[in-house]
Design a protein around this motif. Sequence first.
Motif, PDB file in Angstrom:
ATOM      1  N   HIS A 260       6.255  16.732  -0.054  1.00 28.50           N
ATOM      2  CA  HIS A 260       6.818  17.617  -1.076  1.00 28.50           C
ATOM      3  C   HIS A 260       6.235  19.020  -0.992  1.00 28.50           C
ATOM      4  N   VAL A 261       4.963  19.132  -0.664  1.00 30.25           N
ATOM      5  CA  VAL A 261       4.357  20.453  -0.488  1.00 30.25           C
ATOM      6  C   VAL A 261       5.004  21.177   0.696  1.00 30.25           C
ATOM      7  N   ALA A 262       5.273  20.426   1.770  1.00 33.39           N
ATOM      8  CA  ALA A 262       5.831  21.033   2.979  1.00 33.39           C
ATOM      9  C   ALA A 262       7.323  21.314   2.880  1.00 33.39           C
ATOM     10  N   ASN A 263       8.046  20.584   2.029  1.00 34.04           N
ATOM     11  CA  ASN A 263       9.511  20.648   2.044  1.00 34.04           C
ATOM     12  C   ASN A 263      10.157  21.120   0.752  1.00 34.04           C
ATOM     13  N   THR A 264       9.366  21.500  -0.235  1.00 30.80           N
ATOM     14  CA  THR A 264       9.918  22.039  -1.478  1.00 30.80           C
ATOM     15  C   THR A 264       9.229  23.360  -1.800  1.00 30.80           C
ATOM     16  N   ASP A 265       9.743  24.056  -2.809  1.00 27.52           N
ATOM     17  CA  ASP A 265       9.155  25.341  -3.205  1.00 27.52           C
ATOM     18  C   ASP A 265       7.859  25.165  -3.979  1.00 27.52           C
ATOM     19  N   GLN A 266       7.644  23.974  -4.539  1.00 24.16           N
ATOM     20  CA  GLN A 266       6.424  23.741  -5.322  1.00 24.16           C
ATOM     21  C   GLN A 266       5.281  23.352  -4.389  1.00 24.16           C
ATOM     22  N   LYS A 267       4.184  24.092  -4.466  1.00 19.37           N
ATOM     23  CA  LYS A 267       3.070  23.885  -3.545  1.00 19.37           C
ATOM     24  C   LYS A 267       1.839  23.253  -4.196  1.00 19.37           C
ATOM     25  N   SER A 268       1.858  23.102  -5.499  1.00 16.80           N
ATOM     26  CA  SER A 268       0.750  22.417  -6.176  1.00 16.80           C
ATOM     27  C   SER A 268       1.309  21.621  -7.345  1.00 16.80           C
ATOM     28  N   PHE A 269       0.635  20.513  -7.644  1.00 16.23           N
ATOM     29  CA  PHE A 269       1.100  19.613  -8.688  1.00 16.23           C
ATOM     30  C   PHE A 269      -0.081  19.155  -9.535  1.00 16.23           C
ATOM     31  N   LYS A 270       0.126  19.069 -10.845  1.00 19.86           N
ATOM     32  CA  LYS A 270      -0.863  18.425 -11.697  1.00 19.86           C
ATOM     33  C   LYS A 270      -0.874  16.931 -11.344  1.00 19.86           C
ATOM     34  N   PRO A 271      -2.005  16.270 -11.504  1.00 21.51           N
ATOM     35  CA  PRO A 271      -2.057  14.843 -11.139  1.00 21.51           C
ATOM     36  C   PRO A 271      -0.960  14.004 -11.778  1.00 21.51           C
ATOM     37  N   CYS A 272      -0.661  14.253 -13.037  1.00 23.46           N
ATOM     38  CA  CYS A 272       0.345  13.441 -13.722  1.00 23.46           C
ATOM     39  C   CYS A 272       1.759  13.751 -13.250  1.00 23.46           C
ATOM     40  N   GLU A 273       1.939  14.868 -12.507  1.00 25.42           N
ATOM     41  CA  GLU A 273       3.241  15.244 -11.972  1.00 25.42           C
ATOM     42  C   GLU A 273       3.313  15.081 -10.462  1.00 25.42           C
ATOM     43  N   ASP A 274       2.229  14.644  -9.861  1.00 27.77           N
ATOM     44  CA  ASP A 274       2.148  14.446  -8.421  1.00 27.77           C
ATOM     45  C   ASP A 274       3.225  13.440  -7.999  1.00 27.77           C
ATOM     46  N   PRO A 275       4.091  13.783  -7.034  1.00 27.54           N
ATOM     47  CA  PRO A 275       5.177  12.866  -6.648  1.00 27.54           C
ATOM     48  C   PRO A 275       4.679  11.525  -6.115  1.00 27.54           C
ATOM     49  N   GLY A 276       3.517  11.511  -5.472  1.00 30.66           N
ATOM     50  CA  GLY A 276       2.954  10.249  -5.014  1.00 30.66           C
ATOM     51  C   GLY A 276       2.495   9.387  -6.174  1.00 30.66           C
ATOM     52  N   VAL A 277       1.874  10.007  -7.154  1.00 33.62           N
ATOM     53  CA  VAL A 277       1.442   9.297  -8.362  1.00 33.62           C
ATOM     54  C   VAL A 277       2.653   8.744  -9.103  1.00 33.62           C
ATOM     55  N   LEU A 278       3.698   9.548  -9.226  1.00 36.32           N
ATOM     56  CA  LEU A 278       4.904   9.098  -9.926  1.00 36.32           C
ATOM     57  C   LEU A 278       5.555   7.927  -9.205  1.00 36.32           C
ATOM     58  N   SER A 279       5.542   7.944  -7.875  1.00 41.58           N
ATOM     59  CA  SER A 279       6.122   6.848  -7.100  1.00 41.58           C
ATOM     60  C   SER A 279       5.380   5.543  -7.348  1.00 41.58           C
ATOM     61  N   VAL A 280       4.046   5.577  -7.292  1.00 43.74           N
ATOM     62  CA  VAL A 280       3.253   4.364  -7.507  1.00 43.74           C
ATOM     63  C   VAL A 280       3.397   3.880  -8.949  1.00 43.74           C
ATOM     64  N   THR A 281       3.442   4.804  -9.885  1.00 39.17           N
ATOM     65  CA  THR A 281       3.622   4.436 -11.290  1.00 39.17           C
ATOM     66  C   THR A 281       4.947   3.694 -11.488  1.00 39.17           C
TER      67      THR A 281
ATOM     68  N   SER B  93       0.837  -1.203   0.000  1.00 41.90           N
ATOM     69  CA  SER B  93       0.000   0.000   0.000  1.00 41.90           C
ATOM     70  C   SER B  93       0.873   1.255   0.000  1.00 41.90           C
ATOM     71  N   PRO B  94       1.399   1.657  -1.150  1.00 43.12           N
ATOM     72  CA  PRO B  94       2.156   2.921  -1.199  1.00 43.12           C
ATOM     73  C   PRO B  94       1.236   4.111  -0.938  1.00 43.12           C
ATOM     74  N   PHE B  95       1.682   5.044  -0.093  1.00 44.43           N
ATOM     75  CA  PHE B  95       0.852   6.146   0.385  1.00 44.43           C
ATOM     76  C   PHE B  95       1.029   7.385  -0.496  1.00 44.43           C
ATOM     77  N   VAL B  96       0.165   7.526  -1.465  1.00 42.00           N
ATOM     78  CA  VAL B  96       0.255   8.608  -2.454  1.00 42.00           C
ATOM     79  C   VAL B  96       0.178   9.980  -1.798  1.00 42.00           C
ATOM     80  N   GLY B  97      -0.881  10.211  -1.023  1.00 45.52           N
ATOM     81  CA  GLY B  97      -1.125  11.535  -0.470  1.00 45.52           C
ATOM     82  C   GLY B  97      -0.068  11.992   0.506  1.00 45.52           C
ATOM     83  N   ARG B  98       0.466  11.080   1.302  1.00 49.13           N
ATOM     84  CA  ARG B  98       1.473  11.487   2.278  1.00 49.13           C
ATOM     85  C   ARG B  98       2.788  11.857   1.599  1.00 49.13           C
ATOM     86  N   ILE B  99       3.059  11.227   0.453  1.00 51.07           N
ATOM     87  CA  ILE B  99       4.233  11.626  -0.333  1.00 51.07           C
ATOM     88  C   ILE B  99       4.031  13.048  -0.855  1.00 51.07           C
ATOM     89  N   LEU B 100       2.839  13.327  -1.357  1.00 52.33           N
ATOM     90  CA  LEU B 100       2.518  14.683  -1.809  1.00 52.33           C
ATOM     91  C   LEU B 100       2.659  15.674  -0.658  1.00 52.33           C
TER      92      LEU B 100
END
Length: 339
Positions: A199-220, A189-196
């Motif tokens: 990244h929102v809390a620890n990087t300069d990028q505060k929003s992501f398109k679904p296809c660029e979401d770091p949690g989505v990319l991890s599961v993919t 059970s990879p945790f998509v939302g918690r990965i997002l």
Amino acid sequence: MAECESLVKRQKMASVLDQLKELTVVVADTGDFNAIDAYKPQDATTNPSLILAAAQMPTYKKLLDDAIEYGKSHGGCEEEQMSNVIDKLYINFGVEILKKVPGRVSTEVDARLSFNKDAMVSKAQSLIQMYKDAGINKDRILIKLASTWEGIQAGKILEEQCGIHCNMTLLFSFAQAVACAEAGVTLISPFVGRILDWHVANTDQKSFKPCEDPGVLSVTKIYNYYKKFEYKTIVMGASFRNAGEIKALAGCDYLTISPKLLEELSKDNEQLIPALNAKKAEALDIKKVEMNEQKFRWSHNEDQMAVEKLSDGIRKFSADAVKLENMLKERLFDAKNGC
């Protein structure tokens, strides 16, 4: 005329939830089994936080009372009685959930055991025996274990030696995913939302398109790797923050979704485009990774997000388990009794 035809087509389009069910096994992520009926998922998952929330609902008082009586009747010291009460409460919720879904329910081993392989194996066996006593076959249960190295090895033992199916949770790194696959566990059970969140809390990028979401990319990445090398372990995306993440993983083996997002998907009628595909994954140029304990610990340690989210997840599940215990303790004991 064209506008009318377009309107009719939209009206006939199945909901995103119904379309998703054609591509992916949909799992309800909740301890509130009364919320399951409307969405007809195949399976359901629970965790200490979900059980804590459900246990505070008046609807489920009977399940709490039964668990408390079980704890009293089995004797022992306070610690042993509380352990029995909590385990029985998890079983009670699981049994009721299984009346609502045709497949399996996931029941979690106490997060405080996350670094004790033998204790996790023992607790898993105890939970399965309690399900058996309640008339539930072990094939309808997934035992959830934290994806520490010790948890993964406990999963390997349970799968190989006991025939107990495991769901490896709190999974954030590729190293965890590879180790789980090599251990032969049933599901991750990879945790998509918690990965997002990280990244929102620890990087300069505060929003992501679904296809660029770091949690989505991890599961993919994990899904493609599993399919490329024909691992049988099921990939179940979990912990979603929005419907866009779910749509971007359409085609994943399983997706476990909260009632709130299930409702949103059931009211959405846009066309769903498959995102993950096993055949396409098999054709990708991906290098095989061999994993042992040393490589696991180093590779996982190199992923700051995964290290922080795994430890944070264990702490939060542990804290909710303690809250649940404290909520039940006054009802179980008139006065404190030590061993």
